[in-house]
Design a protein around this motif. Structure first.
Motif, mmCIF file in Angstrom:
data_model
loop_
_atom_site.group_PDB
_atom_site.id
_atom_site.type_symbol
_atom_site.label_atom_id
_atom_site.label_comp_id
_atom_site.label_asym_id
_atom_site.label_seq_id
_atom_site.Cartn_x
_atom_site.Cartn_y
_atom_site.Cartn_z
ATOM 1 N N GLU A 226 -8.359 -6.417 5.731
ATOM 2 C CA GLU A 226 -7.485 -5.798 6.737
ATOM 3 C C GLU A 226 -6.850 -6.847 7.637
ATOM 4 O O GLU A 226 -5.674 -6.768 7.977
ATOM 5 C CB GLU A 226 -8.271 -4.786 7.575
ATOM 6 C CG GLU A 226 -8.486 -3.458 6.883
ATOM 7 C CD GLU A 226 -9.030 -2.391 7.822
ATOM 8 O OE1 GLU A 226 -9.173 -2.673 9.022
ATOM 9 O OE2 GLU A 226 -9.307 -1.280 7.340
ATOM 10 N N LYS A 227 -7.643 -7.839 8.015
ATOM 11 C CA LYS A 227 -7.135 -8.905 8.897
ATOM 12 C C LYS A 227 -6.074 -9.738 8.178
ATOM 13 O O LYS A 227 -5.035 -10.098 8.758
ATOM 14 C CB LYS A 227 -8.278 -9.812 9.362
ATOM 15 C CG LYS A 227 -7.814 -10.842 10.392
ATOM 16 C CD LYS A 227 -8.946 -11.696 10.889
ATOM 17 C CE LYS A 227 -8.503 -12.622 12.013
ATOM 18 N NZ LYS A 227 -7.238 -13.340 11.745
ATOM 19 N N LYS B 181 -2.882 -7.782 8.038
ATOM 20 C CA LYS B 181 -2.260 -7.728 9.367
ATOM 21 C C LYS B 181 -1.509 -9.017 9.676
ATOM 22 O O LYS B 181 -0.473 -9.001 10.360
ATOM 23 C CB LYS B 181 -3.344 -7.477 10.427
ATOM 24 C CG LYS B 181 -2.796 -7.282 11.834
ATOM 25 C CD LYS B 181 -3.919 -6.996 12.814
ATOM 26 C CE LYS B 181 -3.395 -6.839 14.233
ATOM 27 N NZ LYS B 181 -4.476 -6.616 15.215
ATOM 28 N N ASP B 182 -2.023 -10.154 9.189
ATOM 29 C CA ASP B 182 -1.438 -11.461 9.512
ATOM 30 C C ASP B 182 -0.327 -11.886 8.556
ATOM 31 O O ASP B 182 0.329 -12.908 8.783
ATOM 32 C CB ASP B 182 -2.525 -12.542 9.520
ATOM 33 C CG ASP B 182 -3.523 -12.348 10.669
ATOM 34 O OD1 ASP B 182 -3.166 -11.656 11.643
ATOM 35 O OD2 ASP B 182 -4.639 -12.871 10.573
ATOM 36 N N GLY C 71 2.279 1.409 11.792
ATOM 37 C CA GLY C 71 2.197 0.004 11.415
ATOM 38 C C GLY C 71 1.746 -0.166 9.966
ATOM 39 O O GLY C 71 1.272 0.772 9.315
ATOM 40 N N HIS C 72 1.890 -1.380 9.456
ATOM 41 C CA HIS C 72 1.536 -1.666 8.068
ATOM 42 C C HIS C 72 0.012 -1.639 7.910
ATOM 43 O O HIS C 72 -0.705 -2.192 8.736
ATOM 44 C CB HIS C 72 2.088 -3.029 7.663
ATOM 45 C CG HIS C 72 2.176 -3.215 6.187
ATOM 46 N ND1 HIS C 72 3.263 -2.799 5.439
ATOM 47 C CD2 HIS C 72 1.298 -3.751 5.320
ATOM 48 C CE1 HIS C 72 3.042 -3.090 4.167
ATOM 49 N NE2 HIS C 72 1.856 -3.673 4.067
ATOM 50 N N GLN C 73 -0.452 -1.004 6.839
ATOM 51 C CA GLN C 73 -1.892 -0.812 6.670
ATOM 52 C C GLN C 73 -2.382 -1.270 5.307
ATOM 53 O O GLN C 73 -1.610 -1.401 4.351
ATOM 54 C CB GLN C 73 -2.244 0.671 6.850
ATOM 55 C CG GLN C 73 -2.023 1.181 8.264
ATOM 56 C CD GLN C 73 -2.558 2.584 8.454
ATOM 57 O OE1 GLN C 73 -2.741 3.332 7.500
ATOM 58 N NE2 GLN C 73 -2.815 2.953 9.697
ATOM 59 N N LYS D 6 5.979 -9.984 8.094
ATOM 60 C CA LYS D 6 6.475 -8.615 8.102
ATOM 61 C C LYS D 6 7.422 -8.386 6.929
ATOM 62 O O LYS D 6 8.242 -9.240 6.592
ATOM 63 C CB LYS D 6 7.191 -8.332 9.427
ATOM 64 C CG LYS D 6 7.556 -6.877 9.620
ATOM 65 C CD LYS D 6 8.134 -6.645 11.005
ATOM 66 C CE LYS D 6 8.488 -5.171 11.201
ATOM 67 N NZ LYS D 6 9.058 -4.919 12.551
ATOM 68 N N SER E 244 2.355 0.046 3.203
ATOM 69 C CA SER E 244 0.961 -0.351 2.954
ATOM 70 C C SER E 244 0.898 -1.507 1.958
ATOM 71 O O SER E 244 1.833 -1.763 1.208
ATOM 72 C CB SER E 244 0.149 0.825 2.388
ATOM 73 O OG SER E 244 0.085 1.889 3.306
#
Length: 299
Positions: free
Chosen positions: A193-194, A197-198, A171-173, A201, A270
């Motif tokens: 990080e949150k 994640k949000d 997953g994307h980091q 894509k 990333s």
């Protein structure tokens, strides 16, 4: 052409690419015999009616497979056959599991690598089509890479392998530079990080610049913190970056070119936050509206 027509008596097993099952299977049970090697047994898809002669071919190939460590999933290369009609590559391989229980998987991206680990092709496959894979077994399969999923000009010689794309799987980091890690408390790192994640894509080969925070300083300079987002499965290196900042009204607030020394590297799949400082002479912030703003690479 049926699937059995691809497998021939002259085929040989090539390179094996194995990973720990936890990369793909959530909550997989650990085998108690942790140090014992696992010899995988040949397994056919339940819908296959394999002729006797073809069973011999499969058994011959399966006997060439090296044992796996416990709790591994593996792809063992056999050969590649190019389709003269459409340029697709039919990649013959064994999908193997040394898990002590049956498994069934979903969509997984696979990559083809040459002997020097250079990527030749990549494509997502639905592993449900392989059916349930019994414990400690090896199932022959043909993975077809369409021409538009192939980056190479010709079928590779010996030494190539088919592998799970772990960069895609994880997953994307957030790719936080060491300088940021030292300066930011863990709470702020977690918040970044949150946010990452949000974010929407990215496309597979998309590179995107997303504004994070813009602050005008007392000396009239502008500090613009930007997310540099890399959707590729390869790192990107930035040496020179012409950048402009556009405010909520579409007005250009700042424009400059940044020489990045050392080179700024953004890891595969990333997002890296970075702050660009525009000196006062490159800033026109009169009546600027930073309620929403955009960072844009100047073409």
């Amino acid at each position: 052409m049926g699937i059995f027509d691809f497998f021939k008596k002259t085929d040989k097993v090539g390179k094996d690419s194995a990973i720990d099952s936890k990369e793909l299977v959530q909550g997989s049970k650990k085998d108690a015999s942790a140090g014992k090697e696992v010899v995988t047994k040949l397994s056919f898809h339940p819908e296959w009616n394999v002729p006797q002669e073809q069973q011999y071919v499969f058994r011959f190939l399966a006997n060439e497979l090296e044992p796996l460590k416990p709790n591994q999933l593996s792809l063992a290369a056999i050969s590649i056959e190019e389709d003269a009609r459409n340029g697709a590559w039919h990649v013959k391989a064994f999908f193997r599991s040394s898990l002590p229980q049956p498994i069934e998987l979903g969509d997984i991206e696979l990559i083809l690598l040459d002997k020097d680990e250079k990527r030749l092709a990549s494509k997502a496959f639905n592993f449900k089509e392989l059916g349930q894979i019994p414990a400690e077994s090896a199932r022959p399969w043909v993975f077809t890479f369409d021409k538009n999923s192939i980056d190479a000009e010709e079928v590779p010689e010996e030494g190539w392998k088919i592998a799970f794309n772990l960069i895609s799987l994880r997953g994307h980091q957030l790719d936080l530079d060491d300088t940021w890690k030292k300066q930011l408390p863990q709470e702020q790192q977690d918040a970044l990080e949150k946010i990452v994640k949000d974010l929407p894509k990215l496309g597979k080969k998309e590179v995107n610049f997303t504004g994070l925070q813009a602050k005008l300083q007392d000396d009239k300079s502008l500090h613009a913190s930007v997310f540099i987002r890399n959707g590729n499965d390869k790192a990107i290196n930035l040496e020179q970056l012409p950048l402009e900042i556009i405010d909520a009204n579409g007005k250009m607030i700042a424009k400059g070119s940044f020489k990045l020394d050392p080179v700024l590297t953004v890891q595969p799949n990333s997002t890296k936050p970075w702050t660009f400082i525009f000196p006062a002479e490159l800033v026109n912030a009169e009546d600027a509206d930073f309620s929403r703003w955009t960072a844009r690479v100047v073409q």
